[in-house]
Write a protein that holds these residues in place. Structure first.
Motif: not given
Ligand SMILES: [Zn+2]
Length: 411
Positions: A265, A267, A322, A339, A344-346
Protein backbone atom coordinates in the motif's frame (compact mmCIF):
# COMPACT_ATOMS: atom_id res chain seq x y z
CA UNK A 1 41.12 43.18 -2.26
CA UNK A 2 42.71 45.39 0.34
CA UNK A 3 43.03 44.33 3.96
CA UNK A 4 42.93 46.68 6.88
CA UNK A 5 46.27 47.66 8.38
CA UNK A 6 44.80 48.09 11.87
CA UNK A 7 45.81 45.31 14.28
CA UNK A 8 42.96 42.86 14.90
CA UNK A 9 40.90 44.38 12.10
CA UNK A 10 42.27 42.29 9.28
CA UNK A 11 40.74 38.97 8.19
CA UNK A 12 42.80 35.90 9.02
CA UNK A 13 42.98 34.91 5.40
CA UNK A 14 41.71 35.86 1.98
CA UNK A 15 41.18 33.11 -0.56
CA UNK A 16 40.36 33.65 -4.21
CA UNK A 17 38.57 31.11 -6.39
CA UNK A 18 36.70 30.96 -9.65
CA UNK A 19 34.22 33.80 -9.31
CA UNK A 20 34.44 34.24 -5.57
CA UNK A 21 36.59 35.55 -2.77
CA UNK A 22 36.39 34.05 0.73
CA UNK A 23 37.48 35.55 4.03
CA UNK A 24 38.18 33.98 7.37
CA UNK A 25 37.25 36.78 9.73
CA UNK A 26 38.64 35.45 12.99
CA UNK A 27 40.11 32.34 14.54
CA UNK A 28 37.63 29.60 15.34
CA UNK A 29 38.70 29.61 19.01
CA UNK A 30 38.08 33.34 19.40
CA UNK A 31 35.50 33.95 22.10
CA UNK A 32 33.34 37.04 22.18
CA UNK A 33 31.30 37.89 25.23
CA UNK A 34 27.83 39.31 25.09
CA UNK A 35 27.98 42.93 24.02
CA UNK A 36 31.53 42.64 22.75
CA UNK A 37 32.06 43.48 19.12
CA UNK A 38 34.80 43.04 16.64
CA UNK A 39 35.22 44.99 13.47
CA UNK A 40 36.92 43.49 10.45
CA UNK A 41 37.75 45.80 7.58
CA UNK A 42 38.01 44.53 4.06
CA UNK A 43 37.86 46.64 0.96
CA UNK A 44 37.14 45.68 -2.63
CA UNK A 45 38.46 48.14 -5.09
CA UNK A 46 39.19 48.40 -8.76
CA UNK A 47 41.95 50.82 -7.97
CA UNK A 48 44.40 49.83 -5.28
CA UNK A 49 45.22 53.47 -4.61
CA UNK A 50 41.69 54.47 -3.75
CA UNK A 51 39.23 53.44 -1.09
CA UNK A 52 36.92 50.66 -2.33
CA UNK A 53 33.39 49.82 -1.28
CA UNK A 54 33.17 47.36 1.59
CA UNK A 55 30.73 44.54 1.03
CA UNK A 56 29.35 42.19 3.61
CA UNK A 57 28.06 39.24 1.62
CA UNK A 58 28.55 37.34 -1.62
CA UNK A 59 26.55 38.88 -4.42
CA UNK A 60 25.78 35.48 -5.96
CA UNK A 61 25.30 31.92 -4.79
CA UNK A 62 28.44 29.83 -4.75
CA UNK A 63 27.98 27.75 -7.89
CA UNK A 64 29.10 24.49 -6.36
CA UNK A 65 26.28 24.50 -3.86
CA UNK A 66 23.47 24.84 -6.34
CA UNK A 67 21.75 21.62 -7.24
CA UNK A 68 23.59 19.71 -4.56
CA UNK A 69 21.87 20.96 -1.45
CA UNK A 70 18.42 22.21 -2.25
CA UNK A 71 17.47 25.67 -1.20
CA UNK A 72 15.85 28.62 -2.85
CA UNK A 73 14.75 32.18 -2.18
CA UNK A 74 11.71 31.81 0.05
CA UNK A 75 11.55 35.56 0.71
CA UNK A 76 10.88 36.18 -2.99
CA UNK A 77 8.32 33.42 -3.36
CA UNK A 78 4.79 34.82 -3.26
CA UNK A 79 3.19 31.61 -2.05
CA UNK A 80 5.57 31.55 0.93
CA UNK A 81 5.04 35.20 1.86
CA UNK A 82 3.00 34.59 5.01
CA UNK A 83 5.40 31.93 6.24
CA UNK A 84 8.45 34.12 5.55
CA UNK A 85 6.91 37.02 7.46
CA UNK A 86 6.06 34.80 10.43
CA UNK A 87 9.57 33.34 10.45
CA UNK A 88 11.13 36.81 10.39
CA UNK A 89 9.21 37.78 13.51
CA UNK A 90 10.11 34.54 15.29
CA UNK A 91 13.78 34.98 14.42
CA UNK A 92 13.77 38.49 15.90
CA UNK A 93 12.24 37.23 19.15
CA UNK A 94 14.64 34.28 19.25
CA UNK A 95 17.72 36.41 18.71
CA UNK A 96 16.62 38.95 21.25
CA UNK A 97 16.29 36.49 24.10
CA UNK A 98 19.46 34.78 25.37
CA UNK A 99 17.34 32.94 27.90
CA UNK A 100 14.81 31.47 25.51
CA UNK A 101 16.59 31.65 22.21
CA UNK A 102 20.19 31.69 21.06
CA UNK A 103 22.81 31.14 23.74
CA UNK A 104 25.44 33.82 24.29
CA UNK A 105 27.37 32.68 27.30
CA UNK A 106 30.68 30.95 26.88
CA UNK A 107 30.01 27.35 25.96
CA UNK A 108 26.42 28.05 24.92
CA UNK A 109 27.21 30.43 22.07
CA UNK A 110 25.92 29.24 18.70
CA UNK A 111 23.37 26.87 20.23
CA UNK A 112 19.81 27.47 21.43
CA UNK A 113 17.75 26.31 24.38
CA UNK A 114 14.74 24.04 24.24
CA UNK A 115 13.83 24.38 27.91
CA UNK A 116 15.24 25.69 31.16
CA UNK A 117 18.95 24.76 30.98
CA UNK A 118 18.34 22.23 28.22
CA UNK A 119 20.43 22.83 25.13
CA UNK A 120 18.90 21.97 21.75
CA UNK A 121 22.28 21.00 20.27
CA UNK A 122 21.07 22.58 17.05
CA UNK A 123 18.65 19.83 16.22
CA UNK A 124 16.84 19.94 12.89
CA UNK A 125 20.07 21.40 11.55
CA UNK A 126 19.69 25.06 12.47
CA UNK A 127 23.05 25.82 10.84
CA UNK A 128 21.75 24.62 7.47
CA UNK A 129 18.56 26.68 7.77
CA UNK A 130 20.42 29.84 8.73
CA UNK A 131 23.01 29.48 5.98
CA UNK A 132 20.24 28.87 3.43
CA UNK A 133 18.46 32.00 4.68
CA UNK A 134 21.66 33.99 4.31
CA UNK A 135 21.75 32.88 0.67
CA UNK A 136 18.14 33.96 0.34
CA UNK A 137 17.99 37.28 2.15
CA UNK A 138 21.66 38.27 2.33
CA UNK A 139 21.55 39.46 5.94
CA UNK A 140 25.03 38.83 7.42
CA UNK A 141 23.49 38.01 10.80
CA UNK A 142 22.20 34.71 9.38
CA UNK A 143 25.64 33.66 8.19
CA UNK A 144 27.20 34.84 11.44
CA UNK A 145 24.84 32.64 13.41
CA UNK A 146 25.21 29.73 10.99
CA UNK A 147 28.98 29.84 11.48
CA UNK A 148 28.60 30.13 15.24
CA UNK A 149 26.31 27.10 15.12
CA UNK A 150 28.84 25.07 13.15
CA UNK A 151 31.65 26.08 15.51
CA UNK A 152 29.50 25.10 18.45
CA UNK A 153 28.58 21.72 16.98
CA UNK A 154 32.18 20.84 16.26
CA UNK A 155 33.71 22.22 19.44
CA UNK A 156 31.07 21.50 22.02
CA UNK A 157 28.40 19.05 20.91
CA UNK A 158 30.64 16.50 19.26
CA UNK A 159 31.43 13.19 20.88
CA UNK A 160 35.17 12.66 20.57
CA UNK A 161 34.79 8.89 20.45
CA UNK A 162 32.18 8.36 17.74
CA UNK A 163 32.51 11.73 16.03
CA UNK A 164 28.71 12.08 16.13
CA UNK A 165 26.85 14.94 17.79
CA UNK A 166 25.36 14.54 21.23
CA UNK A 167 21.61 14.39 21.68
CA UNK A 168 20.06 17.58 23.16
CA UNK A 169 19.84 17.95 26.94
CA UNK A 170 21.50 19.52 29.95
CA UNK A 171 25.00 20.85 29.41
CA UNK A 172 25.38 20.04 25.68
CA UNK A 173 27.58 17.01 26.32
CA UNK A 174 24.81 14.65 27.26
CA UNK A 175 26.84 11.52 26.61
CA UNK A 176 24.18 10.11 24.27
CA UNK A 177 24.57 9.89 20.52
CA UNK A 178 21.98 8.70 18.02
CA UNK A 179 21.86 8.92 14.25
CA UNK A 180 18.51 10.69 14.43
CA UNK A 181 20.24 13.56 16.21
CA UNK A 182 23.15 14.03 13.88
CA UNK A 183 23.04 16.70 11.13
CA UNK A 184 25.68 17.79 8.70
CA UNK A 185 24.03 19.63 5.81
CA UNK A 186 24.73 22.87 7.69
CA UNK A 187 28.42 21.99 7.95
CA UNK A 188 28.54 21.54 4.22
CA UNK A 189 26.61 24.67 3.33
CA UNK A 190 28.66 26.87 5.67
CA UNK A 191 31.87 25.34 4.32
CA UNK A 192 30.79 25.97 0.73
CA UNK A 193 29.80 29.51 1.61
CA UNK A 194 32.92 30.47 3.53
CA UNK A 195 35.54 28.05 2.19
CA UNK A 196 37.20 28.13 5.60
CA UNK A 197 40.19 25.76 5.34
CA UNK A 198 39.97 24.65 8.97
CA UNK A 199 36.29 23.80 8.50
CA UNK A 200 37.18 21.79 5.40
CA UNK A 201 39.44 19.56 7.51
CA UNK A 202 36.81 19.19 10.21
CA UNK A 203 34.10 18.28 7.69
CA UNK A 204 36.26 15.58 6.12
CA UNK A 205 36.76 14.12 9.58
CA UNK A 206 33.02 14.13 10.30
CA UNK A 207 32.39 12.52 6.88
CA UNK A 208 34.71 9.62 7.68
CA UNK A 209 33.67 9.29 11.31
CA UNK A 210 29.96 9.13 10.58
CA UNK A 211 30.30 6.44 7.89
CA UNK A 212 32.35 4.44 10.38
CA UNK A 213 30.02 5.02 13.35
CA UNK A 214 26.89 4.15 11.34
CA UNK A 215 28.37 0.74 10.49
CA UNK A 216 27.73 -0.44 14.03
CA UNK A 217 24.09 0.61 13.89
CA UNK A 218 21.40 -2.05 13.58
CA UNK A 219 19.29 -0.49 10.85
CA UNK A 220 16.49 -3.03 11.30
CA UNK A 221 15.87 -1.47 14.71
CA UNK A 222 16.54 2.15 13.68
CA UNK A 223 13.76 4.70 13.92
CA UNK A 224 12.59 6.38 10.71
CA UNK A 225 14.13 9.70 11.82
CA UNK A 226 17.48 7.95 12.28
CA UNK A 227 17.37 6.50 8.77
CA UNK A 228 16.35 9.89 7.38
CA UNK A 229 18.89 12.10 9.11
CA UNK A 230 21.62 9.47 8.73
CA UNK A 231 21.05 9.28 5.00
CA UNK A 232 20.92 13.08 4.65
CA UNK A 233 24.19 13.37 6.55
CA UNK A 234 25.90 10.69 4.51
CA UNK A 235 24.76 12.21 1.22
CA UNK A 236 25.70 15.75 2.24
CA UNK A 237 29.25 14.86 3.25
CA UNK A 238 29.99 12.10 0.74
CA UNK A 239 31.98 14.49 -1.50
CA UNK A 240 34.27 15.28 1.47
CA UNK A 241 34.81 11.72 2.71
CA UNK A 242 38.31 10.49 2.02
CA UNK A 243 37.14 6.88 2.28
CA UNK A 244 34.59 7.09 -0.58
CA UNK A 245 33.99 3.36 -0.59
CA UNK A 246 32.88 3.28 3.05
CA UNK A 247 30.70 6.34 2.55
CA UNK A 248 29.03 4.91 -0.58
CA UNK A 249 28.49 1.56 1.15
CA UNK A 250 26.78 3.30 4.06
CA UNK A 251 24.50 5.24 1.70
CA UNK A 252 23.55 2.02 -0.13
CA UNK A 253 22.84 0.26 3.16
CA UNK A 254 20.53 3.01 4.41
CA UNK A 255 18.69 3.19 1.09
CA UNK A 256 18.25 -0.57 1.02
CA UNK A 257 16.75 -0.55 4.49
CA UNK A 258 14.21 2.13 3.55
CA UNK A 259 13.34 0.42 0.24
CA UNK A 260 12.86 -3.00 1.83
CA UNK A 261 10.38 -1.60 4.34
CA UNK A 262 7.87 -0.43 1.71
CA UNK A 263 4.58 -2.32 1.82
CA UNK A 264 2.16 -2.92 -1.05
CA UNK A 265 0.00 0.00 0.00
CA UNK A 266 3.05 2.25 -0.07
CA UNK A 267 3.73 2.82 3.61
CA UNK A 268 7.12 2.24 5.23
CA UNK A 269 7.08 -0.46 7.88
CA UNK A 270 9.85 0.98 10.07
CA UNK A 271 8.35 1.61 13.47
CA UNK A 272 6.88 -1.14 15.64
CA UNK A 273 6.00 -0.93 19.29
CA UNK A 274 4.54 -4.42 19.53
CA UNK A 275 6.84 -7.31 18.61
CA UNK A 276 3.92 -9.43 17.38
CA UNK A 277 4.18 -9.83 13.58
CA UNK A 278 0.47 -9.12 13.18
CA UNK A 279 0.47 -5.93 15.28
CA UNK A 280 0.06 -2.66 13.32
CA UNK A 281 3.15 -0.59 12.62
CA UNK A 282 3.29 3.17 13.09
CA UNK A 283 3.98 5.80 10.46
CA UNK A 284 4.68 9.42 11.36
CA UNK A 285 3.74 11.25 8.15
CA UNK A 286 5.82 14.34 8.80
CA UNK A 287 8.93 12.29 9.65
CA UNK A 288 8.58 9.99 6.64
CA UNK A 289 7.44 12.73 4.25
CA UNK A 290 9.60 15.49 5.70
CA UNK A 291 12.88 13.67 6.35
CA UNK A 292 13.02 10.05 5.15
CA UNK A 293 11.75 10.59 1.59
CA UNK A 294 13.82 13.69 0.77
CA UNK A 295 16.84 11.85 2.20
CA UNK A 296 16.05 8.79 0.09
CA UNK A 297 15.95 10.81 -3.15
CA UNK A 298 18.73 13.26 -2.21
CA UNK A 299 20.99 14.00 -5.14
CA UNK A 300 23.68 15.66 -3.01
CA UNK A 301 25.99 12.69 -3.58
CA UNK A 302 24.73 9.56 -5.32
CA UNK A 303 21.42 10.11 -7.15
CA UNK A 304 18.67 7.54 -6.58
CA UNK A 305 18.02 4.98 -9.30
CA UNK A 306 14.86 5.23 -11.39
CA UNK A 307 13.27 2.44 -9.31
CA UNK A 308 14.16 4.17 -6.06
CA UNK A 309 12.68 7.45 -7.27
CA UNK A 310 9.50 5.61 -8.34
CA UNK A 311 9.28 3.93 -4.95
CA UNK A 312 9.63 7.27 -3.17
CA UNK A 313 6.78 8.71 -5.25
CA UNK A 314 4.59 5.71 -4.39
CA UNK A 315 5.24 6.26 -0.67
CA UNK A 316 4.60 9.98 -1.12
CA UNK A 317 1.24 9.33 -2.82
CA UNK A 318 0.20 6.92 -0.06
CA UNK A 319 0.99 9.60 2.51
CA UNK A 320 -0.96 12.27 0.65
CA UNK A 321 -4.02 10.03 0.45
CA UNK A 322 -3.88 8.69 4.04
CA UNK A 323 -2.17 11.23 6.27
CA UNK A 324 -4.94 13.83 6.50
CA UNK A 325 -8.17 13.48 8.46
CA UNK A 326 -11.16 15.69 9.13
CA UNK A 327 -11.31 16.37 12.86
CA UNK A 328 -14.04 18.63 14.22
CA UNK A 329 -14.59 20.11 10.79
CA UNK A 330 -10.89 20.83 10.16
CA UNK A 331 -8.54 19.01 7.85
CA UNK A 332 -5.52 18.02 9.95
CA UNK A 333 -2.26 16.22 9.28
CA UNK A 334 -2.14 13.20 11.54
CA UNK A 335 0.93 12.73 13.74
CA UNK A 336 0.50 8.94 13.67
CA UNK A 337 -0.93 6.41 11.24
CA UNK A 338 -1.26 2.75 12.18
CA UNK A 339 -1.01 0.22 9.38
CA UNK A 340 -1.62 -3.48 9.07
CA UNK A 341 1.71 -5.24 8.50
CA UNK A 342 0.49 -7.54 5.71
CA UNK A 343 -0.27 -4.88 3.09
CA UNK A 344 0.33 -1.63 4.88
CA UNK A 345 -3.29 -0.52 4.80
CA UNK A 346 -4.11 2.21 7.33
CA UNK A 347 -6.26 0.86 10.17
CA UNK A 348 -6.14 3.84 12.51
CA UNK A 349 -4.69 7.30 13.06
CA UNK A 350 -4.23 9.77 15.88
CA UNK A 351 -2.85 13.17 16.87
CA UNK A 352 -2.32 16.35 14.90
CA UNK A 353 0.99 17.56 13.53
CA UNK A 354 1.83 21.21 14.21
CA UNK A 355 1.91 23.76 11.39
CA UNK A 356 5.71 23.65 11.29
CA UNK A 357 5.71 19.85 11.05
CA UNK A 358 3.08 20.09 8.34
CA UNK A 359 5.24 22.56 6.42
CA UNK A 360 8.21 20.18 6.67
CA UNK A 361 5.95 17.39 5.37
CA UNK A 362 4.94 19.51 2.37
CA UNK A 363 8.55 20.55 1.77
CA UNK A 364 9.85 16.98 1.91
CA UNK A 365 7.21 15.69 -0.50
CA UNK A 366 7.89 18.55 -2.89
CA UNK A 367 11.38 17.12 -3.48
CA UNK A 368 9.74 14.09 -5.16
CA UNK A 369 8.58 15.99 -8.22
CA UNK A 370 6.17 18.54 -9.62
CA UNK A 371 3.04 16.58 -8.82
CA UNK A 372 3.89 16.99 -5.11
CA UNK A 373 4.19 20.78 -5.06
CA UNK A 374 1.82 22.05 -2.35
CA UNK A 375 -1.03 24.41 -3.14
CA UNK A 376 -1.46 27.84 -1.59
CA UNK A 377 -4.40 26.43 0.37
CA UNK A 378 -2.18 23.72 1.89
CA UNK A 379 0.51 26.23 2.83
CA UNK A 380 -2.04 28.53 4.44
CA UNK A 381 -3.65 25.68 6.37
CA UNK A 382 -0.24 24.78 7.77
CA UNK A 383 0.53 28.41 8.59
CA UNK A 384 -2.76 28.72 10.50
CA UNK A 385 -1.68 25.95 12.89
CA UNK A 386 1.88 27.10 13.65
CA UNK A 387 3.05 26.09 17.11
CA UNK A 388 5.50 28.99 17.49
CA UNK A 389 2.99 31.68 18.60
CA UNK A 390 2.14 29.72 21.73
CA UNK A 391 5.71 28.73 22.59
CA UNK A 392 8.51 30.32 24.58
CA UNK A 393 11.40 28.24 23.23
CA UNK A 394 11.40 28.49 19.46
CA UNK A 395 14.50 26.58 18.32
CA UNK A 396 12.72 23.57 16.87
CA UNK A 397 10.04 25.58 15.09
CA UNK A 398 12.57 28.03 13.67
CA UNK A 399 14.90 25.27 12.51
CA UNK A 400 12.17 23.21 10.82
CA UNK A 401 10.66 26.30 9.17
CA UNK A 402 14.03 27.53 7.92
CA UNK A 403 14.84 24.25 6.20
CA UNK A 404 11.32 23.70 4.89
CA UNK A 405 11.07 27.16 3.32
CA UNK A 406 14.50 26.83 1.73
CA UNK A 407 13.45 23.54 0.21
CA UNK A 408 9.99 24.68 -0.92
CA UNK A 409 11.34 27.79 -2.62
CA UNK A 410 13.40 25.60 -4.89
CA UNK A 411 10.52 23.44 -6.05
ZN1 LIG B 1 25.10 22.39 22.19
Amino acid sequence: VRRSDAPGRSPKYVARGDGFVAFGLCDSDDDLDEGEERRIDVAFTTNAEREGRTIARPATFPKRTRGALRFGRASRDLKLKAWSAALKKDLEAWRGSPKHGLGYRRGDGGDWFMGQGRAGNLEWDTAFGLAARFMDVGDPIDLFHAEAAVDHLLARDRDARSGLFFVHGAGHRTGRVEIGHHWTEGLRLVLETTDDPSLRLAVARVANDQADAFKACDLAAALPRSLGWGLLSLSALHPFATDKEASAAAIARFRARVASSATREGHLDLERFDPSPTAPFRVSPFVVGGIVLPAFVSTAAIPPTRDEAALARRVGRALLSDAYAIVEGRRVLRSSLFCDPARGRVVGSSGEATGEERLLFLAGLSTLGREFAPSQVELSAAEATRAAPSKVFLGKEISTTLRALASLADS
